[in-house]
Design a protein around this motif. Structure first.
Motif, mmCIF file in Angstrom:
data_model
loop_
_atom_site.group_PDB
_atom_site.id
_atom_site.type_symbol
_atom_site.label_atom_id
_atom_site.label_comp_id
_atom_site.label_asym_id
_atom_site.label_seq_id
_atom_site.Cartn_x
_atom_site.Cartn_y
_atom_site.Cartn_z
ATOM 1 N N ALA A 162 0.811 -1.223 0.000
ATOM 2 C CA ALA A 162 0.000 0.000 0.000
ATOM 3 C C ALA A 162 0.843 1.271 0.000
ATOM 4 N N LEU A 163 1.971 1.244 0.707
ATOM 5 C CA LEU A 163 2.791 2.450 0.826
ATOM 6 C C LEU A 163 3.778 2.558 -0.337
ATOM 7 N N HIS A 164 4.570 3.640 -0.331
ATOM 8 C CA HIS A 164 5.524 3.810 -1.423
ATOM 9 C C HIS A 164 6.869 3.165 -1.103
ATOM 10 N N GLN A 165 6.962 2.538 0.052
ATOM 11 C CA GLN A 165 8.201 1.850 0.409
ATOM 12 C C GLN A 165 7.907 0.510 1.050
ATOM 13 N N PRO A 166 8.873 -0.418 1.013
ATOM 14 C CA PRO A 166 8.658 -1.734 1.604
ATOM 15 C C PRO A 166 8.988 -1.717 3.094
ATOM 16 N N GLY A 167 8.715 -2.824 3.763
ATOM 17 C CA GLY A 167 9.179 -2.989 5.141
ATOM 18 C C GLY A 167 8.081 -2.924 6.189
ATOM 19 N N LEU A 179 16.736 1.116 14.077
ATOM 20 C CA LEU A 179 16.852 0.249 12.906
ATOM 21 C C LEU A 179 17.069 1.136 11.680
ATOM 22 N N PRO A 180 18.336 1.316 11.283
ATOM 23 C CA PRO A 180 18.608 2.204 10.144
ATOM 24 C C PRO A 180 17.887 1.717 8.881
ATOM 25 N N LYS A 181 17.286 2.671 8.175
ATOM 26 C CA LYS A 181 16.480 2.300 7.006
ATOM 27 C C LYS A 181 17.332 1.718 5.887
ATOM 28 N N ALA A 182 18.610 2.067 5.837
ATOM 29 C CA ALA A 182 19.494 1.502 4.813
ATOM 30 C C ALA A 182 19.583 -0.014 4.994
ATOM 31 N N ILE A 183 19.483 -0.464 6.249
ATOM 32 C CA ILE A 183 19.556 -1.902 6.515
ATOM 33 C C ILE A 183 18.279 -2.594 6.070
ATOM 34 N N ASN A 185 16.370 -1.539 3.694
ATOM 35 C CA ASN A 185 16.442 -1.545 2.224
ATOM 36 C C ASN A 185 17.330 -2.659 1.713
ATOM 37 N N SER A 186 18.449 -2.857 2.391
ATOM 38 C CA SER A 186 19.373 -3.877 1.916
ATOM 39 C C SER A 186 18.775 -5.278 2.089
ATOM 40 N N GLU A 187 18.041 -5.505 3.180
ATOM 41 C CA GLU A 187 17.446 -6.842 3.349
ATOM 42 C C GLU A 187 16.284 -7.046 2.366
#
Ligand SMILES: Cc1cc2nc3c(=O)[nH]c(=O)nc-3n(C[C@H](O)[C@H](O)[C@H](O)COP(=O)(O)OP(=O)(O)OC[C@H]3O[C@@H](n4cnc5c(N)ncnc54)[C@H](O)[C@@H]3O)c2cc1C
Ligand code: SF4
Ligand code: FES
Lengths: 471, 280
Positions: A162-167, A179-183, A185-187
């Motif tokens: 639903a959102l514009h980003q995963p997670g 929890l840094p967002k770069a992490i 994104n990488s997972e």
């Protein structure tokens, strides 16, 4: 583990603990007894072979350790940071009897970070393509786990988010400093490398219905989370300056309001903030408020410290950062000025009475104990219910009276054929690892369903009962 | 994705974008909206779907440039694409043959009114639309509203076009003439909707309003869009956007819509200062 000094970190959004160096990690790994019957594995909701990965760290094969963890857990850098290890694997570790338990979570984090930071991430072999297609609704930990598992089994997987980003909560809820967002994104990148496609901005129930997905896919997984904020239902809750924790955290994390005006989404500049609730979400909100520049932040909780559902580590971090705990206190009204802005709150003092249904002692108001406090911002963080969008638009999908989707413990199957569900939407707001555990169960059952493999006899009872939430 | 195929300037600060969005164009219904995020640093803002063409796979967005986000969007040209378009969101308008329906639209509120009037007319209603603006130059969608209605009446605050006065003045004269009205829609700035509801309440004339509060996710997850309706808190993005206008607490809505005024001003000034459209 070394971490940022509280006086410094309360002014920035960088991660609090620095993580192990290879030397420290190996030193900690030395402490493991490599038990014959390791209790820790039983304590882990996804059954990571903990002594095996710790041995690899001890032997200096750090990326081997990461690969070992990933056999059972696709998101180790995340879990190493946010799992409540102190009540899962570490609480049962035998070294904990006489000493502190092996720091399993920190070692997990170390292995995953080492692999990522040194670009050693390898994509595991996938089974040959099956020609079957699965749709996943929601890119939170539950959905990502199902997606990764099914992709490894050779299925074609598409996630609708639903959102514009995963997670899911990992991105919009849990703050950068934890929890840094770069992490994240990488997972997520790793899951994508397994061949998973993600369609963003796709609100299922509006953009497409579950029935539409069933036309195009052989099975569907619902991992839509617990995204419906509860409010207190007290006077003044719609004043300006009152937020749900979801809104407060989403503005700051997902929309990066902490970098306003570089990012366009604003967040109110507060002086005195009251956060209502005693869970991890309340701690995250309070610590965010502090970092956004508030002068005074208090957590208002109606029971005592002992009953607080937040992780001890998080309460500790919050207190170190100067956050005040107002325990045994219950707000009953929020005051505002004529322009509609919060000016204060009326509270009641509480005492603990008899245990209630949850086993915790029930807070009862002390008569005549009303008092006022001055605040300009209130963040309501008393829990989340099930978002009704998908159940409302999916005929044949049964829910319980709170709106959670009913799913079988052993297979994650719902009342609707071909449709599976897991994570917070089924068990209510819980944890990342329980969502992932449910995802693994669902993936296995969806695989059997799509391939026409009969369900095994229900002898697996024990295995899956672990994924149930202890209430 | 989300390519802008056509751009039109409807009035000074009123822009129209025709955006390629096949799935939304196919499934959207009257009354629904989208949330857009212009670029990576952008905020999520709700915009009504003013029209859609399922065959061409396009939706039409009409908006007034009031702050940085809408100004930024107004800088987009044909060939550009909007980073995120989410929808269709909200509950569709309940459409049936009610008889005679009055559709009142003020300013930018004419855009969300248009698909509703169109659907009502298609369902066999006699649609009397009353649209208004401050002045003639700011009046939008006249031609399209004429097509979507059985009868179109117009007012301007300064009398530069149509009736000199407010849309509510026209409604009052309809009522005075003895027009039998079964249902009203009122969409526009909050004071206009509040005034319309005060009037229709006197005549016990059921009135539906469409609300446009501050939103973040648009899926019921955050509660930014709360309003009080009939003494109960509702989330506009999932419970609305349409509500019984006689039950809505407009006073609270006005206050809530001002929650970020200082930041909105700061953002806008910064945007203009840094060269406006060069920064899209
Ligand atoms: C602030 C906060 C802090 C937390 N801290 C911790 C912690 O430290 N440790 C821990 O273990 N747990 C923590 N939790 C709980 C944990 O994050 C959740 O239990 C977990 O994320 C649940 O995973 P999920 O996949 O079921 O749902 P979510 O993470 O909620 O993901 C659901 C996803 O589905 C999407 N979605 C919803 N509806 C639709 C739809 N109709 N169509 C398409 N997509 C949809 C959502 O946008 C979202 O991306 C925390 C929660 C919060 C809110
Ligand atoms: S229980 Fe503790 S000591 Fe035993 S294997 Fe697990 S981590 Fe090592
Ligand atoms: S915009 Fe978030 S709940 Fe409505």
């Amino acid at each position: 583990m070394p971490e940022q000094d509280p006086d410094i970190r309360r002014h920035n959004f960088e991660e609090v603990p620095f993580g192990y160096t290879p030397e420290l990690a190996q030193l900690e790994a030395e402490r493991c007894l490599f038990c014959k019957k390791p209790k820790c594995i039983e304590g882990c909701p996804v059954n990571i072979d903990i002594p095996a990965f710790i041995r690899l760290i001890k032997d200096g094969d750090f990326s081997g350790a990461a690969r070992k963890i990933k056999e059972e857990n696709t998101l180790p850098a995340i879990c190493g940071r946010v799992c409540p290890q102190e009540e899962q694997c570490e609480i049962v570790c035998v070294t904990g009897i006489k000493d502190t338990p092996v720091a399993i979570g920190r070692l997990e984090r170390f292995a995953a970070d080492y692999e990522r930071e040194n670009n050693l991430i390898e994509i595991p072999d996938k089974a040959p393509a099956t020609g079957k297609k699965a749709a996943i609704v929601g890119a939170g930990p539950a959905g990502l786990t199902v997606a990764g598992e099914l992709a490894k089994l050779g299925h074609e997987v598409t996630i609708y988010e639903a959102l514009h980003q995963p997670g899911g909560v990992l991105m919009y809820g849990i703050p950068e400093f934890r929890l840094p967002k770069a992490i994240v994104n990488s997972e997520v990148e790793y899951v994508k490398k397994l061949g998973v496609k993600i369609v963003y901005n796709a609100v299922i129930g509006r953009y497409m219905a579950v029935d539409d997905l069933l036309q195009d896919y052989d099975s569907v997984f619902l991992g839509t989370g617990a995204g419906l904020p509860y409010f207190m239902n007290i006077p003044g809750e719609n004043l300006n300056g009152v937020y749900s924790a979801n809104e407060y955290l989403t503005r700051s994390n997902l929309m990066k309001a902490y970098r306003f005006p570089e990012y366009d989404t604003p967040i109110i500049k507060s002086k005195k903030v009251a956060v209502l609730g005693g869970g991890n979400v309340a701690m995250d909100s309070a610590r965010t408020a502090m970092r956004l520049g508030a002068e005074e932040v208090s957590i208002i909780y109606r029971r005592s410290r002992k009953e607080m559902p937040a992780r001890i580590e998080e309460v500790h971090h919050a207190e170190e950062e100067g956050i005040i705990l107002e325990l045994l206190t219950n707000p009953i009204e929020i005051y505002g000025d004529e322009d509609g802005w919060v000016t204060g709150m009326k509270c009641l003092r509480m005492e603990l009475g008899e245990p209630d249904a949850s086993g915790r002692r029930r807070p009862v108001p002390i008569e005549g104990s009303e008092f006022d406090i001055e605040v300009d911002t209130v963040v309501v963080s008393i829990g989340n219910g099930a978002n009704p969008l998908v159940p409302q638009t999916t005929p044949g999908l049964d829910t319980n009276k709170w709106g959670n989707i009913l799913a079988d413990d052993n297979t994650a199957a719902t009342s609707k054929p071909g449709v599976y569900a897991g994570g917070d939407i089924v068990i209510g707001a819980a944890t990342v690892i329980l969502a992932m555990g449910a995802g693994k169960i669902a993936a296995a059952a969806m695989h059997r369903y799509m391939m026409g493999i009969p369900e095994p006899e229900p002898a697996l009872e024990e295995e899956s009962s672990k994924s149930k939430k202890k209430k | 994705m989300n390519n802008i195929l056509k751009k039109r300037i409807l009035a000074d600060d009123m822009k129209e974008l025709v955006v390629e969005s096949p799935q939304i164009a196919k499934v959207r219904k009257a009354g629904q909206f989208v949330i857009v995020r212009a670029n990576e640093t952008g905020e999520r803002i709700p915009l009504t779907i003013a029209d859609a063409d399922a065959e061409a796979g396009t939706i039409t967005l009409i908006f007034q440039e009031v702050g940085k986000s809408t100004m930024l969007l107004g800088c987009f040209e044909e060939g550009d694409s909007i980073l995120d378009v989410v929808g269709p969101l909200g509950k569709p308008t309940h459409i049936e043959n009610f008889g005679t329906v009055v559709c009142m639209g003020g300013g930018a509120g004419i855009a969300p009114l248009h698909p509703i009037a169109k659907a009502l007319k298609e369902a066999g209603n006699r649609v009397i639309s009353i649209i208004g603006a401050r002045t003639e130059d700011l009046l939008i969608m006249q031609k399209r509203m004429k097509e979507a209605s059985t009868e179109l009446l117009i007012s301007t605050d300064d009398g530069s076009f149509g009736v000199h006065g407010f849309v509510t003045d026209i409604l009052q004269s309809l009522i005075d003439k003895g027009e039998k009205i079964n249902l009203c829609f009122a969409i526009g700035p909050i004071p206009m909707m509040a005034a319309a509801c005060r009037l229709t309440k006197k005549y016990d004339l059921h009135t539906v309003v469409s609300l446009n509060p501050i939103m973040v996710d648009g899926t019921g997850m955050c509660g930014a869009c709360r309003v009080t309706v009939g003494g109960k808190t509702k989330f506009v993005c999932v419970d609305g956007p349409e509500f019984d206008g006689h039950e809505v607490d407009f006073t609270e809505m006005v206050k809530r819509s001002r929650a970020y005024l200082p930041q909105e001003r700061e953002s806008k000034d910064r945007f203009i200062h840094e060269g406006g459209c060069c920064h899209k």
